[in-house]
Scaffold this active site. Sequence first.
Site, PDB file in Angstrom:
ATOM      1  N   GLU A 242       0.824  -1.209   0.000  1.00 50.81           N
ATOM      2  CA  GLU A 242       0.000   0.000   0.000  1.00 50.81           C
ATOM      3  C   GLU A 242       0.862   1.265   0.000  1.00 50.81           C
ATOM      4  O   GLU A 242       0.628   2.198   0.759  1.00 50.81           O
ATOM      5  CB  GLU A 242      -0.956  -0.012   1.193  1.00 50.81           C
ATOM      6  CG  GLU A 242      -1.907  -1.198   1.159  1.00 50.81           C
ATOM      7  CD  GLU A 242      -2.938  -1.198   2.277  1.00 50.81           C
ATOM      8  OE1 GLU A 242      -2.638  -0.704   3.367  1.00 50.81           O
ATOM      9  OE2 GLU A 242      -4.049  -1.705   2.032  1.00 50.81           O
ATOM     10  N   ASP A 316      -8.623  -9.072   3.754  1.00 55.30           N
ATOM     11  CA  ASP A 316      -8.351  -8.010   4.713  1.00 55.30           C
ATOM     12  C   ASP A 316      -9.341  -7.954   5.871  1.00 55.30           C
ATOM     13  O   ASP A 316     -10.259  -7.137   5.839  1.00 55.30           O
ATOM     14  CB  ASP A 316      -8.370  -6.662   3.974  1.00 55.30           C
ATOM     15  CG  ASP A 316      -7.644  -5.582   4.746  1.00 55.30           C
ATOM     16  OD1 ASP A 316      -7.229  -5.865   5.863  1.00 55.30           O
ATOM     17  OD2 ASP A 316      -7.498  -4.469   4.219  1.00 55.30           O
ATOM     18  N   GLU A 344     -12.495  -2.184  12.242  1.00 53.73           N
ATOM     19  CA  GLU A 344     -12.503  -1.430  10.985  1.00 53.73           C
ATOM     20  C   GLU A 344     -13.613  -1.908  10.050  1.00 53.73           C
ATOM     21  O   GLU A 344     -14.290  -1.098   9.406  1.00 53.73           O
ATOM     22  CB  GLU A 344     -11.143  -1.589  10.289  1.00 53.73           C
ATOM     23  CG  GLU A 344     -11.095  -0.961   8.916  1.00 53.73           C
ATOM     24  CD  GLU A 344      -9.744  -1.122   8.222  1.00 53.73           C
ATOM     25  OE1 GLU A 344      -8.822  -1.725   8.794  1.00 53.73           O
ATOM     26  OE2 GLU A 344      -9.617  -0.628   7.086  1.00 53.73           O
TER      27      GLU A 344
HETATM   28  C1  BDP Z   1      -6.095  -2.155   5.931  1.00 56.32           C
HETATM   29  C2  BDP Z   1      -6.363  -0.812   6.548  1.00 56.32           C
HETATM   30  C3  BDP Z   1      -5.184   0.113   6.471  1.00 56.32           C
HETATM   31  C4  BDP Z   1      -3.945  -0.587   7.014  1.00 56.32           C
HETATM   32  C5  BDP Z   1      -3.748  -1.898   6.293  1.00 56.32           C
HETATM   33  C6  BDP Z   1      -2.606  -2.713   6.889  1.00 56.32           C
HETATM   34  O1  BDP Z   1      -7.465  -0.235   5.883  1.00 56.32           O
HETATM   35  O2  BDP Z   1      -5.486   1.268   7.209  1.00 56.32           O
HETATM   36  O3  BDP Z   1      -2.831   0.226   6.873  1.00 56.32           O
HETATM   37  O4  BDP Z   1      -4.891  -2.694   6.425  1.00 56.32           O
HETATM   38  O5  BDP Z   1      -2.894  -3.680   7.574  1.00 56.32           O
HETATM   39  O6  BDP Z   1      -7.113  -3.019   6.333  1.00 56.32           O
HETATM   40  O7  BDP Z   1      -1.448  -2.414   6.660  1.00 56.32           O
END
Ligand code: BDP
Length: 656
Positions: A242, A316, A344
């Site tokens: 990401e 996720d 979340e």
């Molecule tokens: C996702 C979240 C994000 C996190 C990412 C992670 O939306 O904010 O940074 O996971 O685990 O679910 O790195």
Amino acid sequence: MRSIWVYLGLLNQKLNFSDAMMKDNSLVVAKVSSLNEGWSLKLGLDSEKLGKEGFYIKTIDGSVLVTANTDIGLLYGVFRLLQSIQAGHDLKDFQMLDTPTVDLRMLNHWDNLDRTVERGYAGFSLWNWQKLPEYIDQRYIDYARANASIGINGTSLTNVNANALVLTPMYLEKAAALANVFRKYGIKVYLTARFSAPMEIGGLETADPLNADVQNWWIQKTREIYKWIPDFGGFLVKANSEGQPGPRNYGRTHVDGANMLAKAVEPYGGVVIWRAFVYSEEDETDRAKQAYSEFVPYDGKFMDNVLVQVKNDPIDFQPREPFHPMFGAMPETPLMMEFQITQEYLGFSSHLVFLPKLFEEVLQSDTYVQGKGSTVAKVVDGSLHDKSISGMAGVSNIGNDLNWTGHPFAQANWFGFGRLAWNPEAKASDIAEEWIKLTYSQNQELIDLLKPMLLDSREAVVNYMNPLGLHHLFDTGHHYGSGPWVNNPGRPDWNPTYYHNADANGIGFDRTTTGSNALEQYSKELAETFGNLRTCPEEYLLWFHHLPWDYTLNNGNTLWDGLALKYQEGVEQVSEMIATWENARNIIADNQYKEVKMLLDIQLKEAKWWRDASLLYFQTFSGKELPDGVPKPKKDLEYYKSLKFPFAPGIRPQWD
Ligand code: BDP
């Protein structure tokens, strides 16, 4: 004896220990090595069984003895004794020997240095960086005590989307002040390491892990950290995920990156926890497959002090997904479990969801990698492949809200995580019962009401958000509420449309051989079970299959009707939770009743929102009427699409 504060629920109940003991009886808390001969003989214990963190509690001649090999073992034993008393156990012939089966039992805070918390729904970060190191907030001590009372022994202070500044002297001094508080409670501090830190705070021109200056920079930095924090646990790293920097920016591998850091911490006994949550916008393959493809070929190549931390599920942290196929697929590498305690994708802190049910489902899933019974729990505790180190992390749901977790019942998820990290074989139903007793009361009527409510609450959320294996239907960015229509061209794998694939022909993600074949990452037994429509559990149906709207479900309903009825069932389950809570009204304190009642009302409103918004949208493809029993939505689809939440909590500004 003074009263002792312990995790009897964070509602701050105090227990007067002397009241709990029988008159004239004594409590002996002593290490095995300092027990006198008389006690040792009576005990008849092989102390090796207790290891470094275990304890033994036994009533002998009317006195209660708590013993262990170490101070922390004693602390764990005393906490457990107090909890046992509070849960109503009779001390007369009491006996309990317990040791953790997982080595690293950690909370991961996604806390930023400005005190915002990524995906945090309980206020701001507990860490008041500005007043540290001088000012020690009482809540740091309470936090440590509560964690120790459930066996947590590590905490990573900062966001995995890391800021390199935490590695500068100014912040290290502050982190050291926290470590000084936590040490007494057996908790080690870990820091998130931004891979590009050598450039950002070290003035180097590269962060290439094979560059000698970079390697040296990390060695020096690690030495500095250990000067501040002699028992520093190690680094937690999110790399090449990401948009975060990592070794792949330099054409290097995860192994190159992880081992460079592992070498730096090795002389001090530290570890590197390297996250496997990777997927790339350039990679066209199913996102669910990418972490496995990127990591499994490196099995056996990481240094011994590296743990690879894997999310429980391939996409996720969804309300329900199958377990991550990496579990079981890397016999030579310690795989650390990563659960998300913060909600979340489960309604933030306004929805009551008892997560140990989800955790248990994952841990008890059978990978079949070494035949039947090769559960994820056995991979995680290291027993399946005889690992020398094991770990479980939970993304924290703690903030500076008065009740710590935003929703009073979310405390049960922190508690339950601790219990399962200590023993991944623990049962969600036992955890629920224990939590109710420690938090509210031993009243059997109350337990009979609340226990089923807790245990069914996770399925309710699955039903009203993501039934039948649907996943990631959340509005993009903040993940608050339903947004199945979201389809931003920028990044397909952040869009709900990528996951549900609804069209006039049907709905679902085909991960069988005719589709992405993510199935192949599971063992043969599971690939067959999930791949075959006759044997695929319906809770995973649309996770593995794209099916026509008139496909017939096990109960004879069409897929469209069944989907709509599942959404409705979820809403009804929340109504039942409210009825249960109302029945408990006279047994619990009024303020506690009111607080949870208001939250349940929000949950019901939002469950209906999920149902109506999702069904109106999917109806544009199915073209079918809602079945009997599902009320007609009061608003139209355009209304739901128009809802915007620019200030929803927990989002990073750059993700908006
Ligand atoms: C996702 C979240 C994000 C996190 C990412 C992670 O939306 O904010 O940074 O996971 O685990 O679910 O790195």
